[in-house]
Design an enzyme around this catalytic site. Structure first.
Site, PDB file in Angstrom:
ATOM      1  N   GLU A   1       3.840  46.376  70.630  1.00 21.14           N
ATOM      2  CA  GLU A   1       4.228  45.226  69.802  1.00 21.14           C
ATOM      3  C   GLU A   1       5.748  45.282  69.687  1.00 21.14           C
ATOM      4  O   GLU A   1       6.292  46.271  69.181  1.00 21.14           O
ATOM      5  CB  GLU A   1       3.628  45.340  68.398  1.00 21.14           C
ATOM      6  CG  GLU A   1       2.219  44.801  68.242  1.00 21.14           C
ATOM      7  CD  GLU A   1       1.732  44.872  66.794  1.00 21.14           C
ATOM      8  OE1 GLU A   1       1.330  43.841  66.255  1.00 21.14           O
ATOM      9  OE2 GLU A   1       1.741  45.973  66.199  1.00 21.14           O
TER      10      GLU A   1
ATOM     11  N   SER B   1       4.732  51.998  61.643  1.00 23.85           N
ATOM     12  CA  SER B   1       3.474  51.243  61.644  1.00 23.85           C
ATOM     13  C   SER B   1       3.409  50.262  60.493  1.00 23.85           C
ATOM     14  O   SER B   1       2.611  49.329  60.522  1.00 23.85           O
ATOM     15  CB  SER B   1       2.288  52.181  61.459  1.00 23.85           C
ATOM     16  OG  SER B   1       2.222  53.101  62.473  1.00 23.85           O
TER      17      SER B   1
ATOM     18  N   HIS C   1       6.633  49.039  68.619  1.00 26.18           N
ATOM     19  CA  HIS C   1       5.444  49.681  68.036  1.00 26.18           C
ATOM     20  C   HIS C   1       4.476  50.065  69.147  1.00 26.18           C
ATOM     21  O   HIS C   1       3.745  49.217  69.664  1.00 26.18           O
ATOM     22  CB  HIS C   1       4.793  48.727  67.020  1.00 26.18           C
ATOM     23  CG  HIS C   1       3.703  49.345  66.218  1.00 26.18           C
ATOM     24  ND1 HIS C   1       2.601  48.645  65.791  1.00 26.18           N
ATOM     25  CD2 HIS C   1       3.520  50.614  65.781  1.00 26.18           C
ATOM     26  CE1 HIS C   1       1.804  49.457  65.108  1.00 26.18           C
ATOM     27  NE2 HIS C   1       2.338  50.654  65.098  1.00 26.18           N
TER      28      HIS C   1
ATOM     29  N   ASN D   1      -2.246  46.183  62.821  1.00 31.74           N
ATOM     30  CA  ASN D   1      -2.909  46.729  61.630  1.00 31.74           C
ATOM     31  C   ASN D   1      -3.396  45.641  60.670  1.00 31.74           C
ATOM     32  O   ASN D   1      -4.340  45.856  59.918  1.00 31.74           O
ATOM     33  CB  ASN D   1      -1.977  47.706  60.907  1.00 31.74           C
ATOM     34  CG  ASN D   1      -1.911  49.025  61.666  1.00 31.74           C
ATOM     35  OD1 ASN D   1      -2.930  49.504  62.169  1.00 31.74           O
ATOM     36  ND2 ASN D   1      -0.727  49.604  61.760  1.00 31.74           N
TER      37      ASN D   1
HETATM   38  N1  LIG Z   1       0.144  58.429  64.733  1.00 31.85           N
HETATM   39  C1  LIG Z   1      -0.118  57.162  65.072  1.00 31.85           C
HETATM   40  O1  LIG Z   1      -1.248  56.819  65.467  1.00 31.85           O
HETATM   41  C2  LIG Z   1       0.965  56.116  65.023  1.00 31.85           C
HETATM   42  C3  LIG Z   1       0.807  54.926  65.750  1.00 31.85           C
HETATM   43  C4  LIG Z   1       1.846  53.996  65.769  1.00 31.85           C
HETATM   44  C5  LIG Z   1       2.989  54.253  65.043  1.00 31.85           C
HETATM   45  N2  LIG Z   1       3.127  55.397  64.324  1.00 31.85           N
HETATM   46  C6  LIG Z   1       4.382  55.615  63.598  1.00 31.85           C
HETATM   47  O2  LIG Z   1       5.171  56.540  64.334  1.00 31.85           O
HETATM   48  C7  LIG Z   1       5.990  57.300  63.446  1.00 31.85           C
HETATM   49  C8  LIG Z   1       5.749  58.768  63.700  1.00 31.85           C
HETATM   50  O3  LIG Z   1       4.394  59.069  63.472  1.00 31.85           O
HETATM   51  P1  LIG Z   1       3.711  60.376  64.083  1.00 31.85           P
HETATM   52  O4  LIG Z   1       2.250  60.178  63.911  1.00 31.85           O
HETATM   53  O5  LIG Z   1       4.271  60.680  65.431  1.00 31.85           O
HETATM   54  O6  LIG Z   1       4.220  61.488  63.041  1.00 31.85           O
HETATM   55  P2  LIG Z   1       4.305  63.076  63.234  1.00 31.85           P
HETATM   56  O7  LIG Z   1       4.317  63.654  61.876  1.00 31.85           O
HETATM   57  O8  LIG Z   1       3.296  63.531  64.236  1.00 31.85           O
HETATM   58  O9  LIG Z   1       5.741  63.304  63.897  1.00 31.85           O
HETATM   59  C9  LIG Z   1       6.959  63.060  63.248  1.00 31.85           C
HETATM   60  C10 LIG Z   1       7.986  64.051  63.782  1.00 31.85           C
HETATM   61  O10 LIG Z   1       9.278  63.702  63.287  1.00 31.85           O
HETATM   62  C11 LIG Z   1       9.965  64.896  63.019  1.00 31.85           C
HETATM   63  N3  LIG Z   1      11.127  64.666  62.163  1.00 31.85           N
HETATM   64  C12 LIG Z   1      11.222  64.685  60.808  1.00 31.85           C
HETATM   65  N4  LIG Z   1      12.484  64.454  60.433  1.00 31.85           N
HETATM   66  C13 LIG Z   1      13.207  64.277  61.565  1.00 31.85           C
HETATM   67  C14 LIG Z   1      14.566  64.022  61.842  1.00 31.85           C
HETATM   68  N5  LIG Z   1      15.440  63.914  60.852  1.00 31.85           N
HETATM   69  N6  LIG Z   1      14.955  63.900  63.143  1.00 31.85           N
HETATM   70  C15 LIG Z   1      14.062  64.021  64.151  1.00 31.85           C
HETATM   71  N7  LIG Z   1      12.755  64.290  63.932  1.00 31.85           N
HETATM   72  C16 LIG Z   1      12.346  64.412  62.669  1.00 31.85           C
HETATM   73  C17 LIG Z   1       8.913  65.789  62.423  1.00 31.85           C
HETATM   74  O11 LIG Z   1       9.320  67.150  62.449  1.00 31.85           O
HETATM   75  C18 LIG Z   1       7.712  65.496  63.321  1.00 31.85           C
HETATM   76  O12 LIG Z   1       7.675  66.349  64.449  1.00 31.85           O
HETATM   77  C19 LIG Z   1       5.647  56.824  62.050  1.00 31.85           C
HETATM   78  O13 LIG Z   1       6.571  55.844  61.658  1.00 31.85           O
HETATM   79  C20 LIG Z   1       4.258  56.226  62.218  1.00 31.85           C
HETATM   80  O14 LIG Z   1       3.987  55.214  61.270  1.00 31.85           O
HETATM   81  C21 LIG Z   1       2.140  56.344  64.306  1.00 31.85           C
END
Ligand SMILES: NC(=O)c1ccc[n+]([C@@H]2O[C@H](COP(=O)([O-])OP(=O)(O)OC[C@H]3O[C@@H](n4cnc5c(N)ncnc54)[C@H](O)[C@@H]3O)[C@@H](O)[C@H]2O)c1
Length: 286
Positions: free
Chosen positions: A155, A122, A143, A193
């Site tokens: 995106e 993000s 994204h 954002n």
């Molecule tokens: N939550 C949102 O609203 C949102 C929206 C758009 C983008 N994002 C982006 O998406 C990404 C993930 O966010 P999220 O909210 O899903 O986080 P999250 O914490 O819910 O999930 C992340 C997952 O990655 C796993 N993980 C950690 N190390 C790992 C590895 N080496 N290999 C595989 N998996 C691994 C974790 O165990 C966890 O289950 C981030 O970069 C965030 O900025 C989030």
């Protein structure tokens, strides 16, 4: 790698975004290798996918019989080596530079050189992430919005190094998922954002200054501007800690004080009032 050669997709991370991304790829007919670090986390991701598919069945968007087929296309694994079979990969691991670096360098080593590697970050610079790999021209931002199965936007973000072919393939792939891709160049906060966070921040200032209650601010934006959710409801949904982190990225990356996080947001985060996930933010949740 052109679009037609893509049959199997690796999704790294089965959290909030990863399970949604895996869901939409599997639903669109792709085989998905879903990787996380623990069985428990994969199980939780798969349970969420099952529940979200049931919701689509209830809404008449998916036939009951198709649910089994979608689930059969998903292969959860803790073994990173399995991603080598993929023809496209997208990472959705936590928003920490060092975690991204570790995951991207390992994925880069395992994936065939012609495979496109995408990031769902993000707020981290796509150009910085691309430079961590040996395939910067085949590195791209994809994204997705939360919740992924419901939100139409993707995106597609061009890092400085991204090649035209990788960009075009990723754009077409987003369409195959039933999403609407929008082309954006790499810059702090991209478009989503960069525009949303100042809105949320300003809404928080109106509450801080006693201009209106959170309910009133949200009502103005919903009824007057046709926003489906008010900015403060949305901030609670995103997580106030995440909002502050993204504002800090905008402030640091763009250097303009207009991106400074509102003191009320920071105070709520300090109190542990993070929004929906903690039961309290601008609103309280049962
Ligand atoms: N939550 C949102 O609203 C949102 C929206 C758009 C983008 N994002 C982006 O998406 C990404 C993930 O966010 P999220 O909210 O899903 O986080 P999250 O914490 O819910 O999930 C992340 C997952 O990655 C796993 N993980 C950690 N190390 C790992 C590895 N080496 N290999 C595989 N998996 C691994 C974790 O165990 C966890 O289950 C981030 O970069 C965030 O900025 C989030």
């Amino acid at each position: 790698m052109n679009l037609d050669s893509i049959k199997a997709v690796a999704v790294l991370g089965a959290g909030t975004m990863g399970n949604g991304i895996a869901h939409v790829f599997a639903r669109a007919g792709y085989n998905v290798i879903l990787r996380d670090v623990e069985e428990r986390l994969l199980q939780r991701g798969m349970d969420t996918i099952g529940k979200n598919l049931d919701r689509e069945i209830k809404k008449g968007k998916l036939a009951e019989a198709d649910k089994r087929a979608v689930l059969a296309r998903l292969k959860p694994t803790t073994d990173m080596k399995e991603i080598a079979a993929a023809e496209f990969a997208v990472e959705a691991v936590p928003e920490k530079l060092e975690i991204k670096r570790a995951v991207l360098t390992e994925a880069d080593r395992l994936l065939r050189p012609e495979v496109i590697l995408a990031s769902n970050t993000s707020s981290i610079s796509m150009t910085t992430l691309a430079a961590m790999t040996k395939r910067p021209e085949r590195f791209v931002g994809m994204h997705f919005m939360n919740p992924v199965p419901m939100m139409v936007l993707v995106e597609v973000i061009r890092a400085l190094q991204t090649g035209d072919e990788a960009f075009a393939t990723t754009t077409e792939l987003a369409k195959k998922l039933g999403k609407t891709p929008v082309a954006v160049n790499d810059a702090p906060g991209f478009v989503s954002n960069r525009v949303l966070m100042p809105l949320i921040n300003e809404a928080a200032y109106t509450v801080l200054e006693g201009v209106a209650t959170p309910e009133a601010v949200d009502a103005v934006m919903k009824l007057g501007m046709n926003h489906p959710m008010g900015p403060l409801e949305l901030a609670d949904f995103i997580g106030l800690d995440v909002c502050v982190d993204i504002l800090n990225v905008l402030l640091e990356g763009l250097g303009d004080p207009k991106y400074r996080a509102c003191p009320l947001l920071k105070k709520y985060v300090a109190a542990g009032w993070l929004g929906r996930k903690s039961g309290r933010g601008f609103y309280t949740y049962a």
